[in-house]
Write a protein that holds these residues in place. Structure first.
Motif, short mmCIF file in Angstrom:
data_model
loop_
_atom_site.label_atom_id
_atom_site.label_comp_id
_atom_site.label_asym_id
_atom_site.label_seq_id
_atom_site.Cartn_x
_atom_site.Cartn_y
_atom_site.Cartn_z
N GLY A 193 6.05 15.17 -12.95
CA GLY A 193 5.54 15.13 -14.31
C GLY A 193 5.80 13.79 -14.95
N TYR A 194 5.31 13.63 -16.15
CA TYR A 194 5.49 12.39 -16.89
C TYR A 194 6.98 12.10 -17.08
CZ TYR A 194 0.55 12.37 -18.04
OH TYR A 194 -0.83 12.33 -17.96
N LEU B 172 -3.51 3.28 -9.90
CA LEU B 172 -2.24 3.59 -9.23
C LEU B 172 -1.04 3.07 -10.00
CD1 LEU B 172 -3.00 3.06 -5.45
CD2 LEU B 172 -2.79 5.21 -6.70
N GLY B 173 -1.12 1.85 -10.49
CA GLY B 173 -0.02 1.30 -11.27
C GLY B 173 0.24 2.12 -12.52
N GLN B 174 -0.83 2.57 -13.15
CA GLN B 174 -0.69 3.40 -14.35
C GLN B 174 -0.11 4.77 -14.02
OE1 GLN B 174 -4.64 3.32 -16.00
NE2 GLN B 174 -4.43 1.22 -16.70
N ILE B 175 -0.52 5.33 -12.90
CA ILE B 175 0.05 6.62 -12.46
C ILE B 175 1.55 6.46 -12.24
CG2 ILE B 175 0.11 8.27 -10.54
CD1 ILE B 175 -2.97 7.74 -10.28
N CYS B 176 1.93 5.39 -11.55
CA CYS B 176 3.36 5.14 -11.28
C CYS B 176 4.13 5.01 -12.58
CB CYS B 176 3.53 3.88 -10.44
SG CYS B 176 2.96 4.05 -8.74
N GLU B 177 3.61 4.23 -13.52
CA GLU B 177 4.28 4.06 -14.81
C GLU B 177 4.46 5.39 -15.54
OE1 GLU B 177 3.56 -0.01 -16.97
OE2 GLU B 177 1.65 0.93 -16.42
N CYS B 178 3.41 6.20 -15.55
CA CYS B 178 3.49 7.50 -16.22
C CYS B 178 4.53 8.40 -15.57
CB CYS B 178 2.13 8.20 -16.22
SG CYS B 178 0.94 7.44 -17.34
N LEU B 179 4.57 8.39 -14.25
CA LEU B 179 5.51 9.25 -13.54
C LEU B 179 6.96 8.80 -13.71
CD1 LEU B 179 3.49 9.85 -10.25
CD2 LEU B 179 3.86 11.48 -12.13
N VAL B 180 7.18 7.49 -13.84
CA VAL B 180 8.53 6.96 -13.96
C VAL B 180 8.99 6.86 -15.41
CG1 VAL B 180 9.98 4.94 -13.52
CG2 VAL B 180 8.42 5.77 -11.74
N VAL C 71 -6.35 8.71 -15.13
CA VAL C 71 -4.95 8.80 -14.70
C VAL C 71 -4.40 10.20 -14.96
CG1 VAL C 71 -2.63 7.92 -15.22
CG2 VAL C 71 -4.54 6.34 -14.98
N GLU C 72 -4.72 10.78 -16.09
CA GLU C 72 -4.22 12.11 -16.44
C GLU C 72 -4.65 13.15 -15.41
OE1 GLU C 72 -6.14 10.20 -18.48
OE2 GLU C 72 -4.52 9.40 -19.73
N GLY C 73 -5.87 13.01 -14.89
CA GLY C 73 -6.36 13.93 -13.88
C GLY C 73 -5.57 13.85 -12.59
N ALA C 74 -5.20 12.63 -12.19
CA ALA C 74 -4.42 12.44 -10.97
C ALA C 74 -3.02 13.05 -11.14
CB ALA C 74 -4.31 10.96 -10.62
N ILE C 75 -2.41 12.84 -12.29
CA ILE C 75 -1.07 13.39 -12.53
C ILE C 75 -1.13 14.91 -12.59
CG2 ILE C 75 0.85 13.50 -14.18
CD1 ILE C 75 0.25 10.50 -14.75
N ASP C 76 -2.15 15.45 -13.23
CA ASP C 76 -2.32 16.90 -13.28
C ASP C 76 -2.50 17.46 -11.87
OD1 ASP C 76 -2.61 19.34 -14.80
OD2 ASP C 76 -4.74 19.29 -14.24
N TRP C 77 -3.28 16.77 -11.05
CA TRP C 77 -3.48 17.20 -9.66
C TRP C 77 -2.14 17.21 -8.91
CZ3 TRP C 77 -2.67 15.33 -4.78
CH2 TRP C 77 -3.29 16.02 -3.73
#
Length: 168
Positions: A148-149, A115-123, A90-96
């Motif tokens: 960003g997070y 995807l759900g984890q990416i969404c949670e991190c972003l929100v 997930v961290e790699g996707a957010i960094d990208w």
């Protein structure tokens, strides 16, 4: 920037496909998955999103989903990106995402649970497992400033049945 998060449509069963001896990233959508995603994509057109880039996991089921969604968001083709592969961190996707040039809108097609984890991190800034997406489901996250997070705002989260209903 608006970020449209899309989970791939229904694919052939994992165990059934594994018996064919092919790697999981080659697992295709089912005909039912294709048909339902086409309806969901028609529903998506009613939301008039300004999508400039369409990014997809390199897994076949995500690429096929992106090909179905592309006309609905008026993008000619998708770009493959390993940061959204099934086993990618997930961290790699957010960094990208953070490193991408700013556009009005971007769509990403990928897999659960990432995807759900990416969404949670972003929100919210961290993943707790509370924002899963159904196959063919979508979420729209808006960023007023940098990606960003915790910097995103959830605009909507729609299950595939609602997207299909919008097509009527």
């Amino acid at each position: 920037m608006d970020l449209l998060i899309i989970r791939h449509a229904a694919a052939q069963g994992r165990e059934e496909f594994a018996r064919e001896g092919l790697p999981d990233d080659q697992r295709p959508l089912t005909q039912r998955g294709i048909d339902r995603m086409k309806m969901a994509a028609r529903g998506l057109t009613t939301l008039a999103l300004p999508i400039e880039r369409l990014i997809a996991s390199p897994a076949i089921r995500a690429v096929q989903t992106a090909e179905i969604v592309a006309p609905a968001v008026e993008v000619r083709e998708s770009e493959p990106e390993g940061a959204f592969a099934p086993d990618a961190p997930v961290e790699g996707a957010i960094d990208w995402l953070r490193k991408q040039p700013r556009v009005d809108g971007m769509a990403v097609v990928g897999h659960e649970p990432n995807l759900g984890q990416i969404c949670e991190c972003l929100v919210s800034g961290r993943a707790n497992g509370n924002m899963p997406l159904k196959k063919g489901g979508m979420m729209l996250i808006r960023f007023d400033n940098a990606v960003g997070y915790g910097s995103g705002k959830l605009v909507w989260a729609l299950p595939p049945a609602v997207l299909r209903a919008l097509a009527d």
